[in-house]
Write a protein that holds these residues in place. Structure first.
Motif, mmCIF file in Angstrom:
data_model
loop_
_atom_site.group_PDB
_atom_site.id
_atom_site.type_symbol
_atom_site.label_atom_id
_atom_site.label_comp_id
_atom_site.label_asym_id
_atom_site.label_seq_id
_atom_site.Cartn_x
_atom_site.Cartn_y
_atom_site.Cartn_z
ATOM 1 N N ILE A 1 0.820 -1.125 -0.448
ATOM 2 C CA ILE A 1 0.002 -0.873 0.205
ATOM 3 C C ILE A 1 0.830 1.233 0.390
ATOM 4 C CG2 ILE A 1 -1.659 1.313 1.351
ATOM 5 C CD1 ILE A 1 -2.946 -1.301 2.113
ATOM 6 N N ASP A 2 1.617 1.523 1.062
ATOM 7 C CA ASP A 2 3.177 1.972 0.870
ATOM 8 C C ASP A 2 3.486 2.950 -0.587
ATOM 9 O OD1 ASP A 2 2.031 3.114 3.477
ATOM 10 O OD2 ASP A 2 4.003 1.758 4.137
ATOM 11 N N TRP A 3 4.078 1.470 -0.766
ATOM 12 C CA TRP A 3 4.596 1.247 -2.586
ATOM 13 C C TRP A 3 3.801 2.123 -3.283
ATOM 14 C CZ3 TRP A 3 8.814 1.850 -5.194
ATOM 15 C CH2 TRP A 3 8.991 1.528 -5.901
ATOM 16 N N VAL A 4 2.303 1.738 -3.830
ATOM 17 C CA VAL A 4 1.417 1.750 -4.468
ATOM 18 C C VAL A 4 1.374 3.955 -3.793
ATOM 19 C CG1 VAL A 4 -0.995 2.766 -5.155
ATOM 20 C CG2 VAL A 4 0.170 0.564 -4.961
ATOM 21 N N ALA A 5 1.299 4.136 -2.978
ATOM 22 C CA ALA A 5 0.699 5.675 -2.427
ATOM 23 C C ALA A 5 2.269 6.390 -2.614
ATOM 24 C CB ALA A 5 0.570 6.056 -1.022
ATOM 25 N N GLU A 6 3.337 5.963 -2.990
ATOM 26 C CA GLU A 6 4.736 6.399 -2.875
ATOM 27 C C GLU A 6 4.208 7.071 -4.268
ATOM 28 O OE1 GLU A 6 9.334 5.599 -3.017
ATOM 29 O OE2 GLU A 6 8.197 5.359 -1.891
ATOM 30 N N ALA A 7 4.273 5.983 -5.343
ATOM 31 C CA ALA A 7 3.848 6.102 -6.884
ATOM 32 C C ALA A 7 3.383 6.982 -7.393
ATOM 33 C CB ALA A 7 4.278 5.189 -6.944
ATOM 34 N N MET A 8 2.143 7.065 -6.509
ATOM 35 C CA MET A 8 0.876 7.574 -7.162
ATOM 36 C C MET A 8 0.742 8.737 -6.559
ATOM 37 S SD MET A 8 -0.832 6.056 -9.114
ATOM 38 C CE MET A 8 -2.208 6.920 -9.543
ATOM 39 N N GLU A 9 1.946 9.261 -5.811
ATOM 40 C CA GLU A 9 2.176 10.975 -5.276
ATOM 41 C C GLU A 9 2.049 11.698 -5.943
ATOM 42 O OE1 GLU A 9 4.211 12.686 -0.771
ATOM 43 O OE2 GLU A 9 5.334 11.175 -2.249
ATOM 44 N N PRO A 10 2.422 11.876 -7.345
ATOM 45 C CA PRO A 10 2.433 12.676 -8.151
ATOM 46 C C PRO A 10 0.984 13.119 -8.499
ATOM 47 C CG PRO A 10 4.546 12.057 -8.942
ATOM 48 C CD PRO A 10 3.474 11.151 -7.559
ATOM 49 N N ILE A 11 0.261 12.626 -8.100
ATOM 50 C CA ILE A 11 -0.943 12.556 -8.989
ATOM 51 C C ILE A 11 -2.370 13.213 -7.736
ATOM 52 C CG2 ILE A 11 -2.871 11.298 -10.480
ATOM 53 C CD1 ILE A 11 -1.237 11.803 -11.783
ATOM 54 N N GLY A 12 -2.021 12.478 -6.668
ATOM 55 C CA GLY A 12 -2.522 13.222 -5.561
ATOM 56 C C GLY A 12 -2.845 11.867 -3.904
ATOM 57 N N SER A 13 -3.304 12.258 -3.059
ATOM 58 C CA SER A 13 -2.902 11.411 -1.888
ATOM 59 C C SER A 13 -4.114 9.755 -2.445
ATOM 60 C CB SER A 13 -3.614 12.550 -0.880
ATOM 61 O OG SER A 13 -3.768 11.668 0.108
ATOM 62 N N VAL A 14 -3.184 8.939 -1.958
ATOM 63 C CA VAL A 14 -3.903 7.739 -1.957
ATOM 64 C C VAL A 14 -4.079 7.425 -0.314
ATOM 65 C CG1 VAL A 14 -3.299 5.387 -1.960
ATOM 66 C CG2 VAL A 14 -2.745 6.850 -3.923
ATOM 67 N N THR A 15 -5.798 7.376 -0.269
ATOM 68 C CA THR A 15 -6.112 6.383 0.956
ATOM 69 C C THR A 15 -6.990 5.181 0.491
ATOM 70 O OG1 THR A 15 -8.314 7.221 0.619
ATOM 71 C CG2 THR A 15 -6.835 8.681 1.351
ATOM 72 N N LYS A 16 -7.089 4.379 1.815
ATOM 73 C CA LYS A 16 -7.151 2.778 1.212
ATOM 74 C C LYS A 16 -8.307 2.408 2.649
ATOM 75 C CE LYS A 16 -4.732 0.756 5.621
ATOM 76 N NZ LYS A 16 -4.080 -0.280 6.104
ATOM 77 N N ARG A 17 -8.977 1.136 1.913
ATOM 78 C CA ARG A 17 -10.271 1.173 3.562
ATOM 79 C C ARG A 17 -9.956 -0.433 2.780
ATOM 80 N NH1 ARG A 17 -16.269 3.392 1.655
ATOM 81 N NH2 ARG A 17 -15.925 1.017 0.145
ATOM 82 N N ALA A 18 -10.245 -1.095 4.711
ATOM 83 C CA ALA A 18 -10.130 -2.720 4.359
ATOM 84 C C ALA A 18 -11.580 -2.894 3.271
ATOM 85 C CB ALA A 18 -10.113 -3.170 5.658
ATOM 86 N N MET A 19 -11.509 -4.100 2.782
ATOM 87 C CA MET A 19 -11.835 -4.693 1.852
ATOM 88 C C MET A 19 -11.850 -6.459 2.046
ATOM 89 S SD MET A 19 -12.482 -5.263 -2.308
ATOM 90 C CE MET A 19 -10.748 -6.312 -2.103
ATOM 91 N N MET A 20 -12.881 -7.189 2.877
ATOM 92 C CA MET A 20 -12.267 -8.962 2.781
ATOM 93 C C MET A 20 -10.912 -8.576 2.487
ATOM 94 S SD MET A 20 -15.841 -9.370 -0.091
ATOM 95 C CE MET A 20 -14.901 -9.024 -1.502
ATOM 96 N N GLY A 21 -10.371 -8.330 4.222
ATOM 97 C CA GLY A 21 -8.938 -9.330 3.809
ATOM 98 C C GLY A 21 -8.154 -8.510 3.044
ATOM 99 N N GLY A 22 -8.285 -7.506 1.817
ATOM 100 C CA GLY A 22 -7.390 -6.547 1.425
ATOM 101 C C GLY A 22 -7.815 -5.486 1.529
ATOM 102 N N ALA A 23 -7.779 -5.238 0.484
ATOM 103 C CA ALA A 23 -7.824 -3.182 0.684
ATOM 104 C C ALA A 23 -8.677 -2.557 -0.571
ATOM 105 C CB ALA A 23 -6.467 -2.749 1.379
ATOM 106 N N THR A 24 -9.219 -1.867 -0.694
ATOM 107 C CA THR A 24 -9.694 -1.037 -1.729
ATOM 108 C C THR A 24 -9.306 0.298 -1.574
ATOM 109 O OG1 THR A 24 -12.018 -1.491 -2.198
ATOM 110 C CG2 THR A 24 -11.482 0.308 -3.141
ATOM 111 N N LEU A 25 -8.576 0.806 -2.605
ATOM 112 C CA LEU A 25 -6.911 1.780 -3.068
ATOM 113 C C LEU A 25 -8.122 3.524 -3.708
ATOM 114 C CD1 LEU A 25 -4.281 0.453 -3.323
ATOM 115 C CD2 LEU A 25 -5.133 1.146 -0.914
#
Length: 118
Positions: free
Chosen positions: A8-32
């Motif tokens: 999740i942190d890797w995705v957030a760091e790569a997407m940082e130039p576009i905007g802020s990444v947030t997550k929500r728990a989903m059935m053992g995973g996460a929605t970004l």
């Protein structure tokens, strides 16, 4: 089991130039989300899947990215997400490129109607 916070942190760091990444728990995973728009999920087995739609399906097909499928109550189904290409796990530019395709699909998705109160 929760989604891998390192991924999740890797995705957030790569997407940082576009905007802020947030997550929500989903059935053992996460929605970004990027600034409130869904663009990816991380499945319970820590696989990254980007949002797709009819407009972007050809790009995903050309890259050989499989569609997200599942089984529930003896029935199979699929969702409009495509498995991330392997190079996104070690190349932030590729993650950003594919993440933008997912974000564009998320932006094109119709807005969900609010649930009615009982």
């Amino acid at each position: 089991m929760a989604a891998d916070q390192g991924l999740i942190d890797w995705v957030a760091e790569a997407m940082e130039p576009i905007g802020s990444v947030t997550k929500r728990a989903m059935m053992g995973g996460a929605t970004l989300y990027v600034d409130g728009t869904i663009f990816a999920i991380i499945s319970h087995d820590d696989v990254l899947w980007f949002k797709a739609d009819a407009e972007s399906d050809a790009v995903w097909d050309d890259a050989g990215c499989e569609r997200f499928t599942f089984e529930m109550n003896g029935k199979s189904g699929s969702m409009n997400y495509r498995r991330a290409p392997d190079d996104v796990y070690d190349d932030p530019d590729e993650l950003l490129r594919w993440g933008l395709i997912g974000l564009d699909a998320g932006r094109r998705a119709p807005a969900k109607k609010p649930k009615k109160k009982r």
